[in-house]
Design a protein around this motif. Structure first.
Motif: not given
Length: 182
Positions: A1-27
């Motif tokens: 997984m490609k991490v793009i950037l980090q903050t104090e509490r988060l890291f932002l990375r490219e979405l991967v297929e395994g994130d689809i359940p999380d996307l469903k929870e959001i969308l």
């Protein structure tokens, strides 16, 4: 997984297929998606995911998974996208968080990091947020990262025409000082 950037509490990375359940929870959560005025089907969620993958490949950026460092939980998504706005395209800071992670400062933290990434890494001169006029939490986030309202306009989304504000912030040292309260 490609991490793009980090903050104090988060890291932002490219979405991967395994994130689809999380996307469903959001969308597929009406509380989260009220500003869109549209319920997302499973097919809509998959199309959303695929659109991010195309953005990564073509533009080098898009909406990324926002992952809590301490727990490893996907709290939402945040990133940069090119958005149509009154016949032009603007570079927009966007974010959507799972309902259970609202009111913890994650949206502002992620949006600030995306704004800085746009200026420092992409060399953008200006970044924007397109916000429905009744979306007060997103207005507070935009203002909290130094954005100012530039105009009001109509935008067409799934549910039809809706009034929106265009918020923007200029890059450079002065913008960073304003955004950081200096």
């Amino acid at each position: 997984m490609k991490v793009i950037l980090q903050t104090e509490r988060l890291f932002l990375r490219e979405l991967v297929e395994g994130d689809i359940p999380d996307l469903k929870e959001i969308l597929q959560d009406r509380r989260v998606m009220y500003a869109y005025g549209h319920d997302f089907s499973d097919a809509d969620v998959l199309a959303w995911y695929e659109r991010q993958q195309r953005r990564y490949a073509v533009l080098g950026f898009g909406l990324w998974a926002a992952v809590e460092k301490d727990s490893g939980a996907v709290v939402g998504q945040a990133g940069l996208i090119m958005q149509p706005c009154e016949g032009a395209e603007v570079l927009e800071v966007g974010y959507l968080l799972k309902w259970k992670y609202w009111h913890r400062g994650y949206a502002r933290e992620a949006a600030r990091a995306c704004r800085d990434y746009a200026f420092e890494t992409l060399g953008a001169e200006k970044v924007f947020s397109i916000i429905r006029t009744d979306n007060l939490p997103s207005i507070r986030v935009a203002e909290g990262i130094g954005m100012r309202r530039e105009r009001e306009f109509m935008a067409r989304y799934y549910a039809g025409d809706m009034r929106h504000y265009l918020y923007g912030v200029q890059g450079g040292k002065q913008a960073g000082n304003v955004a950081n309260g200096v």
